[in-house]
Design a protein around this motif. Structure first.
Motif, mmCIF file in Angstrom:
data_model
loop_
_atom_site.group_PDB
_atom_site.id
_atom_site.type_symbol
_atom_site.label_atom_id
_atom_site.label_comp_id
_atom_site.label_asym_id
_atom_site.label_seq_id
_atom_site.Cartn_x
_atom_site.Cartn_y
_atom_site.Cartn_z
ATOM 1 N N ILE A 3 0.736 -1.120 -0.198
ATOM 2 C CA ILE A 3 0.003 0.038 0.195
ATOM 3 C C ILE A 3 0.983 1.177 0.074
ATOM 4 O O ILE A 3 1.779 1.471 0.912
ATOM 5 C CB ILE A 3 -1.135 0.060 1.386
ATOM 6 C CG1 ILE A 3 -1.732 -1.111 0.980
ATOM 7 C CG2 ILE A 3 -1.880 1.365 1.301
ATOM 8 C CD1 ILE A 3 -2.869 -1.296 2.224
ATOM 9 N N ILE A 4 0.695 2.222 -0.859
ATOM 10 C CA ILE A 4 1.359 3.407 -1.037
ATOM 11 C C ILE A 4 0.453 4.477 -0.220
ATOM 12 O O ILE A 4 -0.599 4.631 -0.345
ATOM 13 C CB ILE A 4 1.518 3.735 -2.399
ATOM 14 C CG1 ILE A 4 2.085 2.656 -3.287
ATOM 15 C CG2 ILE A 4 2.266 5.032 -2.376
ATOM 16 C CD1 ILE A 4 3.506 2.281 -3.123
ATOM 17 N N TRP A 77 5.031 8.658 -0.107
ATOM 18 C CA TRP A 77 5.094 9.913 -0.982
ATOM 19 C C TRP A 77 4.660 11.031 -0.533
ATOM 20 O O TRP A 77 3.529 10.905 0.185
ATOM 21 C CB TRP A 77 4.450 9.696 -2.313
ATOM 22 C CG TRP A 77 5.138 8.834 -3.416
ATOM 23 C CD1 TRP A 77 5.457 7.593 -3.418
ATOM 24 C CD2 TRP A 77 6.061 9.514 -4.489
ATOM 25 N NE1 TRP A 77 6.206 7.250 -4.715
ATOM 26 C CE2 TRP A 77 6.581 8.419 -5.366
ATOM 27 C CE3 TRP A 77 6.638 10.850 -4.858
ATOM 28 C CZ2 TRP A 77 7.586 8.446 -6.253
ATOM 29 C CZ3 TRP A 77 7.347 10.970 -5.805
ATOM 30 C CH2 TRP A 77 7.599 9.875 -6.657
ATOM 31 N N ILE A 78 5.423 12.001 -0.639
ATOM 32 C CA ILE A 78 4.753 13.528 -0.398
ATOM 33 C C ILE A 78 4.577 14.351 -1.397
ATOM 34 O O ILE A 78 5.340 14.191 -2.386
ATOM 35 C CB ILE A 78 5.816 14.149 0.484
ATOM 36 C CG1 ILE A 78 5.702 13.345 1.984
ATOM 37 C CG2 ILE A 78 5.234 15.666 1.124
ATOM 38 C CD1 ILE A 78 6.822 14.020 3.136
ATOM 39 N N ILE A 79 3.515 15.001 -1.601
ATOM 40 C CA ILE A 79 3.173 15.981 -2.460
ATOM 41 C C ILE A 79 2.949 17.441 -1.470
ATOM 42 O O ILE A 79 2.268 17.498 -0.507
ATOM 43 C CB ILE A 79 1.702 16.044 -3.167
ATOM 44 C CG1 ILE A 79 1.888 14.855 -3.998
ATOM 45 C CG2 ILE A 79 1.519 17.151 -3.983
ATOM 46 C CD1 ILE A 79 0.553 14.277 -4.698
ATOM 47 N N LEU A 143 -0.483 13.500 -8.426
ATOM 48 C CA LEU A 143 -1.042 12.584 -7.933
ATOM 49 C C LEU A 143 -0.788 11.332 -9.135
ATOM 50 O O LEU A 143 -0.399 10.062 -9.037
ATOM 51 C CB LEU A 143 -2.151 12.447 -7.444
ATOM 52 C CG LEU A 143 -2.938 11.428 -6.982
ATOM 53 C CD1 LEU A 143 -2.299 10.567 -6.076
ATOM 54 C CD2 LEU A 143 -4.299 11.951 -6.440
ATOM 55 N N GLU A 144 -1.035 11.745 -10.518
ATOM 56 C CA GLU A 144 -1.018 10.983 -11.686
ATOM 57 C C GLU A 144 0.424 10.301 -11.852
ATOM 58 O O GLU A 144 0.791 9.068 -12.010
ATOM 59 C CB GLU A 144 -1.224 11.800 -12.979
ATOM 60 C CG GLU A 144 -3.035 11.855 -13.012
ATOM 61 C CD GLU A 144 -3.318 12.632 -14.090
ATOM 62 O OE1 GLU A 144 -2.664 13.119 -14.985
ATOM 63 O OE2 GLU A 144 -4.501 13.060 -14.265
ATOM 64 N N HIS A 145 1.490 11.273 -11.492
ATOM 65 C CA HIS A 145 3.128 10.793 -11.544
ATOM 66 C C HIS A 145 3.092 9.688 -10.779
ATOM 67 O O HIS A 145 3.726 8.729 -10.777
ATOM 68 C CB HIS A 145 3.736 11.715 -11.236
ATOM 69 C CG HIS A 145 5.129 11.314 -11.196
ATOM 70 N ND1 HIS A 145 5.933 11.376 -12.467
ATOM 71 C CD2 HIS A 145 5.919 11.095 -10.138
ATOM 72 C CE1 HIS A 145 7.115 10.649 -12.006
ATOM 73 N NE2 HIS A 145 7.038 10.742 -10.694
ATOM 74 N N ILE A 146 2.570 9.779 -9.586
ATOM 75 C CA ILE A 146 2.847 8.712 -8.402
ATOM 76 C C ILE A 146 1.961 7.427 -8.647
ATOM 77 O O ILE A 146 2.695 6.436 -8.534
ATOM 78 C CB ILE A 146 2.290 9.309 -6.927
ATOM 79 C CG1 ILE A 146 3.196 10.385 -6.609
ATOM 80 C CG2 ILE A 146 2.446 8.245 -5.882
ATOM 81 C CD1 ILE A 146 2.638 11.288 -5.181
ATOM 82 N N ILE A 147 0.885 7.553 -9.100
ATOM 83 C CA ILE A 147 -0.025 6.446 -9.612
ATOM 84 C C ILE A 147 0.886 5.707 -10.781
ATOM 85 O O ILE A 147 0.885 4.406 -10.653
ATOM 86 C CB ILE A 147 -1.419 6.874 -10.125
ATOM 87 C CG1 ILE A 147 -2.218 7.575 -9.014
ATOM 88 C CG2 ILE A 147 -2.047 5.995 -10.852
ATOM 89 C CD1 ILE A 147 -3.557 8.157 -9.368
ATOM 90 N N GLU A 148 1.551 6.222 -11.735
ATOM 91 C CA GLU A 148 1.809 5.540 -12.609
ATOM 92 C C GLU A 148 3.221 4.979 -12.335
ATOM 93 O O GLU A 148 3.740 4.145 -13.114
ATOM 94 C CB GLU A 148 2.074 6.637 -13.900
ATOM 95 C CG GLU A 148 0.801 6.891 -14.692
ATOM 96 C CD GLU A 148 1.170 8.092 -15.988
ATOM 97 O OE1 GLU A 148 2.290 8.206 -16.229
ATOM 98 O OE2 GLU A 148 -0.158 8.496 -16.134
ATOM 99 N N ASN A 149 3.821 5.742 -11.304
ATOM 100 C CA ASN A 149 5.239 4.984 -10.929
ATOM 101 C C ASN A 149 5.240 4.064 -9.842
ATOM 102 O O ASN A 149 6.271 3.817 -9.340
ATOM 103 C CB ASN A 149 6.116 6.288 -10.779
ATOM 104 C CG ASN A 149 6.514 6.868 -12.258
ATOM 105 O OD1 ASN A 149 7.466 6.442 -12.754
ATOM 106 N ND2 ASN A 149 5.698 7.836 -12.535
ATOM 107 N N THR A 150 3.921 3.970 -9.139
ATOM 108 C CA THR A 150 4.058 2.962 -8.103
ATOM 109 C C THR A 150 3.280 1.686 -8.350
ATOM 110 O O THR A 150 2.723 1.107 -7.287
ATOM 111 C CB THR A 150 3.592 3.819 -6.823
ATOM 112 O OG1 THR A 150 2.218 4.309 -7.152
ATOM 113 C CG2 THR A 150 4.460 4.982 -6.579
ATOM 114 N N GLN A 151 2.612 1.665 -9.458
ATOM 115 C CA GLN A 151 2.164 0.366 -9.948
ATOM 116 C C GLN A 151 2.857 -0.641 -10.118
ATOM 117 O O GLN A 151 3.790 -0.542 -10.889
ATOM 118 C CB GLN A 151 1.057 0.488 -11.213
ATOM 119 C CG GLN A 151 0.198 1.594 -11.174
ATOM 120 C CD GLN A 151 -0.975 1.563 -10.436
ATOM 121 O OE1 GLN A 151 -1.385 0.632 -10.402
ATOM 122 N NE2 GLN A 151 -0.987 2.461 -9.334
#
Ligand code: DQA
Length: 152
Positions: A3-4, A77-79, A143-151
């Motif tokens: 879980i991220i 991750w932090i934004i 957030l999209e970047h994190i989604i794409e890079n943590t799948q």
């Protein structure tokens, strides 16, 4: 299942988004930005894979404390939009360095196209990336970047 955990941090005066200098920062409130980020997770069926936590403060030490709380936790991750602290806060920079948590720096306005003092950031050189000048959408893009890079 890994879980991220994503923490979205906002600095001083961002509680006034929507009301504050809308010609610079837009008319979208912080609640709306946060709701859209939650929606993005739901649209992608990621509610069980990613958690998202929101925190805004006008006080530097509260942001430092919040970052320290994340220390030693995995899969973070932090934004962060440090707002005015972008240009002043060695303390928040040091807290982020201490945690080693990857982070994305977001600004609603294009800080490079404004006063000279806004061109200096204490965060950009240690961020995974920066998004500046794309308004409220910047948070979604982060957030999209994190989604794409943590799948997977
Ligand atoms: C800001 C830019 C900062 O210079 C300013 O102090 C803010 C908001 C932005 O999102 O454009 O409060 O971080």
């Amino acid at each position: 299942m890994k879980i991220i955990n994503i923490t979205v941090l906002n600095g001083p005066n961002l509680n006034l988004l929507g009301l504050r200098e809308p010609e610079i920062y837009g008319s979208t409130g912080l609640n709306e930005i946060e709701a859209k980020m939650n929606d993005l997770l739901i649209e992608n069926n990621l509610e069980k894979k990613l958690t998202i936590d929101f925190f805004q403060s006008n006080r530097e030490y509260e942001l430092v404390d919040k970052i320290q709380d994340l220390m030693n936790k995995r899969n973070q991750w932090i934004i962060i939009n440090p707002a005015a602290f972008t240009h002043t806060s060695v303390a928040i920079r040091d807290a982020l360095l201490a945690t080693k948590i990857p982070f994305i720096e977001v600004h609603l306005s294009n800080v490079h196209a404004r006063e000279d003092f806004r061109k200096k950031s204490w965060f950009s050189d240690i961020a995974q990336g920066t998004i500046t000048g794309l308004g409220a959408n910047g948070y979604q893009f982060a957030l999209e970047h994190i989604i794409e890079n943590t799948q997977n």
